[in-house]
Design a protein around this motif. Sequence first.
Motif, PDB file in Angstrom:
ATOM      1  N   ALA A 223       0.974  -1.077   0.102  1.00 31.80           N
ATOM      2  CA  ALA A 223       0.151   0.127  -0.037  1.00 31.80           C
ATOM      3  C   ALA A 223       0.933   1.395   0.030  1.00 31.80           C
ATOM      4  O   ALA A 223       0.543   2.150  -0.747  1.00 31.80           O
ATOM      5  CB  ALA A 223      -1.020   0.137   1.126  1.00 31.80           C
ATOM      6  N   LYS A 224       2.116   1.333   0.627  1.00 24.39           N
ATOM      7  CA  LYS A 224       2.573   2.457   0.857  1.00 24.39           C
ATOM      8  C   LYS A 224       3.773   2.551  -0.237  1.00 24.39           C
ATOM      9  O   LYS A 224       4.191   3.814  -0.390  1.00 24.39           O
ATOM     10  CB  LYS A 224       3.281   2.362   2.409  1.00 24.39           C
TER      11      LYS A 224
ATOM     12  N   SER B 145       4.234   0.872  -3.520  1.00 19.79           N
ATOM     13  CA  SER B 145       3.809   0.196  -4.733  1.00 19.79           C
ATOM     14  C   SER B 145       4.923   0.775  -5.902  1.00 19.79           C
ATOM     15  O   SER B 145       4.935   0.374  -6.763  1.00 19.79           O
ATOM     16  CB  SER B 145       2.539   0.206  -5.052  1.00 19.79           C
TER      17      SER B 145
END
Length: 103
Positions: free
Chosen positions: A13-14, A16
């Motif tokens: 999520a952070k 990518s």
Amino acid sequence: MAASLTALVALDAKFSHLPAPNVDLSPVFPARLCLSLHDNLGAFEAWREALNIDPTTVVHRVQSGGGTRVLKVHGLFAGADIELVGFAPVLVPEPVVNTGAVS
């Protein structure tokens, strides 16, 4: 393995936008997530920096046979021990060929 799986989801999520690493999970070390990057020490450095891991803690070695350099470091992220490993060939300078010409 909940900690390592949670960390993997959070990493995706952070971060990518970073180069995709190989990911290893193991029931032997259930709280560890290993990210390995091959032939791109710049990608290793980008991940190290993104994870805010102190560069002075990186361990460098050359594998037996001398063909591959290995960088390894550990850090914590989202409750998991992150093992970051970078592999790259050892660059050997081209031999200087003496042509006998005088300049």
